[in-house]
Write an enzyme that holds these catalytic residues in place. Structure first.
Site, PDB file in Angstrom:
ATOM      1  N   ASN A 135       2.294   5.127   7.124  1.00 26.79           N
ATOM      2  CA  ASN A 135       1.825   3.853   6.587  1.00 26.79           C
ATOM      3  C   ASN A 135       2.473   2.629   7.233  1.00 26.79           C
ATOM      4  O   ASN A 135       1.889   1.551   7.229  1.00 26.79           O
ATOM      5  CB  ASN A 135       2.076   3.825   5.077  1.00 26.79           C
ATOM      6  CG  ASN A 135       1.866   2.455   4.483  1.00 26.79           C
ATOM      7  OD1 ASN A 135       0.742   1.987   4.332  1.00 26.79           O
ATOM      8  ND2 ASN A 135       2.972   1.782   4.141  1.00 26.79           N
ATOM      9  N   SER A 193      -7.224   0.363  10.282  1.00 27.08           N
ATOM     10  CA  SER A 193      -7.593  -0.926   9.700  1.00 27.08           C
ATOM     11  C   SER A 193      -9.067  -1.164   9.949  1.00 27.08           C
ATOM     12  O   SER A 193      -9.618  -0.727  10.966  1.00 27.08           O
ATOM     13  CB  SER A 193      -6.780  -2.065  10.320  1.00 27.08           C
ATOM     14  OG  SER A 193      -7.296  -3.328   9.918  1.00 27.08           O
ATOM     15  N   ILE A 246      -6.504  -6.114   1.446  1.00 28.23           N
ATOM     16  CA  ILE A 246      -5.891  -5.538   0.247  1.00 28.23           C
ATOM     17  C   ILE A 246      -4.840  -6.507  -0.275  1.00 28.23           C
ATOM     18  O   ILE A 246      -4.023  -7.032   0.482  1.00 28.23           O
ATOM     19  CB  ILE A 246      -5.236  -4.173   0.550  1.00 28.23           C
ATOM     20  CG1 ILE A 246      -6.279  -3.190   1.102  1.00 28.23           C
ATOM     21  CG2 ILE A 246      -4.568  -3.609  -0.691  1.00 28.23           C
ATOM     22  CD1 ILE A 246      -7.403  -2.852   0.153  1.00 28.23           C
ATOM     23  N   TYR A 262      -3.336  -6.772  17.284  1.00 27.76           N
ATOM     24  CA  TYR A 262      -3.293  -5.970  16.059  1.00 27.76           C
ATOM     25  C   TYR A 262      -4.485  -5.020  15.988  1.00 27.76           C
ATOM     26  O   TYR A 262      -4.323  -3.821  15.704  1.00 27.76           O
ATOM     27  CB  TYR A 262      -3.276  -6.880  14.836  1.00 27.76           C
ATOM     28  CG  TYR A 262      -3.328  -6.124  13.524  1.00 27.76           C
ATOM     29  CD1 TYR A 262      -2.168  -5.585  12.972  1.00 27.76           C
ATOM     30  CD2 TYR A 262      -4.534  -5.936  12.852  1.00 27.76           C
ATOM     31  CE1 TYR A 262      -2.212  -4.879  11.778  1.00 27.76           C
ATOM     32  CE2 TYR A 262      -4.591  -5.234  11.659  1.00 27.76           C
ATOM     33  CZ  TYR A 262      -3.428  -4.712  11.123  1.00 27.76           C
ATOM     34  OH  TYR A 262      -3.484  -4.003   9.942  1.00 27.76           O
ATOM     35  N   LYS A 272      -4.503  -0.749  15.983  1.00 33.10           N
ATOM     36  CA  LYS A 272      -5.080   0.083  14.925  1.00 33.10           C
ATOM     37  C   LYS A 272      -6.280   0.884  15.424  1.00 33.10           C
ATOM     38  O   LYS A 272      -6.533   1.998  14.956  1.00 33.10           O
ATOM     39  CB  LYS A 272      -5.499  -0.798  13.747  1.00 33.10           C
ATOM     40  CG  LYS A 272      -4.326  -1.421  12.996  1.00 33.10           C
ATOM     41  CD  LYS A 272      -3.469  -0.362  12.330  1.00 33.10           C
ATOM     42  CE  LYS A 272      -2.456  -0.975  11.377  1.00 33.10           C
ATOM     43  NZ  LYS A 272      -1.682   0.049  10.640  1.00 33.10           N
ATOM     44  N   ILE A 284       0.827  -1.202   0.000  1.00 37.94           N
ATOM     45  CA  ILE A 284       0.000   0.000   0.000  1.00 37.94           C
ATOM     46  C   ILE A 284       0.861   1.252   0.000  1.00 37.94           C
ATOM     47  O   ILE A 284       0.561   2.231  -0.688  1.00 37.94           O
ATOM     48  CB  ILE A 284      -0.949  -0.009   1.218  1.00 37.94           C
ATOM     49  CG1 ILE A 284      -1.953  -1.165   1.101  1.00 37.94           C
ATOM     50  CG2 ILE A 284      -1.690   1.320   1.338  1.00 37.94           C
ATOM     51  CD1 ILE A 284      -2.812  -1.365   2.333  1.00 37.94           C
ATOM     52  N   THR A 321      -1.752  -7.325  -1.303  1.00 37.21           N
ATOM     53  CA  THR A 321      -0.335  -6.977  -1.332  1.00 37.21           C
ATOM     54  C   THR A 321       0.481  -8.266  -1.368  1.00 37.21           C
ATOM     55  O   THR A 321      -0.063  -9.361  -1.480  1.00 37.21           O
ATOM     56  CB  THR A 321       0.041  -6.161  -0.086  1.00 37.21           C
ATOM     57  OG1 THR A 321      -0.106  -6.994   1.075  1.00 37.21           O
ATOM     58  CG2 THR A 321      -0.853  -4.934   0.047  1.00 37.21           C
TER      59      THR A 321
END
Length: 267
Positions: free
Chosen positions: A99, A149, A196, A163, A167, A26, A198
């Site tokens: 990011n 997120s 996403i 996690y 976020k 991203i 990636t």
């Protein structure tokens, strides 16, 4: 009657943008998209200099200006130096995209202190001090864009407490920081992506799917695209385009907000 000339307020000509963790995924899409809109770009990386240089080369191949600068944003002194070096090189700083991040899965009973600290060091503490240094270095009217997120907003995800919490804190950051940064007319927002595609996508995505460890990459794609009524998986550029909007004059009146970008996915 005089006609007011049209000005494309989506453009970023004359602006300088810094994107942390932009050697891949991203972050790389953000850096390239901001450059395509006219910004000069600082491509930050922690370890992967080759990947960062590839992003710089791509930007330059399209006629843009970019430089790669190393810094581990988990270390505040390195974050400060990163901003100093960006301003020293380009003469100003107008847009900072925070990011950099790490992912983590683990059942509550298995999470160690070391893992907890590893995640919060980058995802939360790191982003806080990126924003602090951005405030100090940004020009008046600048932009701070943080990385949340969808897991910080969505229903509970198994084995994802650390996690998700790391976020979720970003949502509170942007609301409060937007007020603090008002004296310099700096806006503070965050994007909150869903899944996403990636380079880490398939390994991570399997954690969200029941018995996902038994699926092939192709089966993961087929399953994941059903989360969105758009019947596809999110791409890095889907996030970058929203970041480009927030960074532009068009996004000036959006402040203190977290924008979910998930194609209406329901995991």
């Amino acid at each position: 009657m005089a006609v007011t000339p049209y000005v494309d307020t989506s453009r970023l000509d004359g602006k300088v943008a810094l994107v942390t963790g932009s050697g891949r995924g991203i972050g790389a899409a953000m850096a390239i998209h901001l450059a395509n809109r006219g910004a000069k770009v600082v491509v930050n990386y922690a370890n992967s200099v080759e990947a960062a240089n590839k992003v710089v080369d791509e930007i330059k191949s399209r006629g843009g200006e970019a430089i790669a600068l190393q810094a581990d944003v988990g270390e505040v002194s390195q974050t400060t130096k990163l901003m100093d070096d960006a301003v020293a090189h380009f003469g100003q700083l107008d847009i900072v995209c925070s990011n950099s991040g790490v992912v983590s899965f683990g059942h509550l009973k298995d999470v160690t202190e070391e893992e907890y600290d590893r995640v919060f060091r980058i995802n939360t503490r790191g982003q806080f001090f990126v924003a602090r240094e951005a405030y100090k270095h940004l020009s008046v009217g600048g932009r701070i864009i943080m990385m949340g997120s969808i897991t910080g907003q969505a229903k509970g995800v198994p084995k994802h407490a650390v996690y998700s919490a790391s976020k979720g804190a970003i949502e509170t950051f942007v609301r409060c920081m937007a007020i603090d940064c008002g004296d310099k007319k700096i806006t503070v927002n965050a994007v909150a992506p869903g899944g996403i595609k990636t380079d880490m996508y398939h390994a991570v995505c399997k954690e969200y799917i029941p018995n996902g460890e038994n699926l092939t990459d192709e089966e993961v794609d087929e399953y994941a695209k059903t989360w969105s009524p758009m019947d596809r998986v999110g791409q890095p550029m889907d996030i970058a385009k929203v970041v480009g909007f927030l960074a532009s004059e068009d996004g000036e009146w959006i402040n203190g907000k977290v924008i979910g970008i998930d194609g209406a996915a329901c995991m």
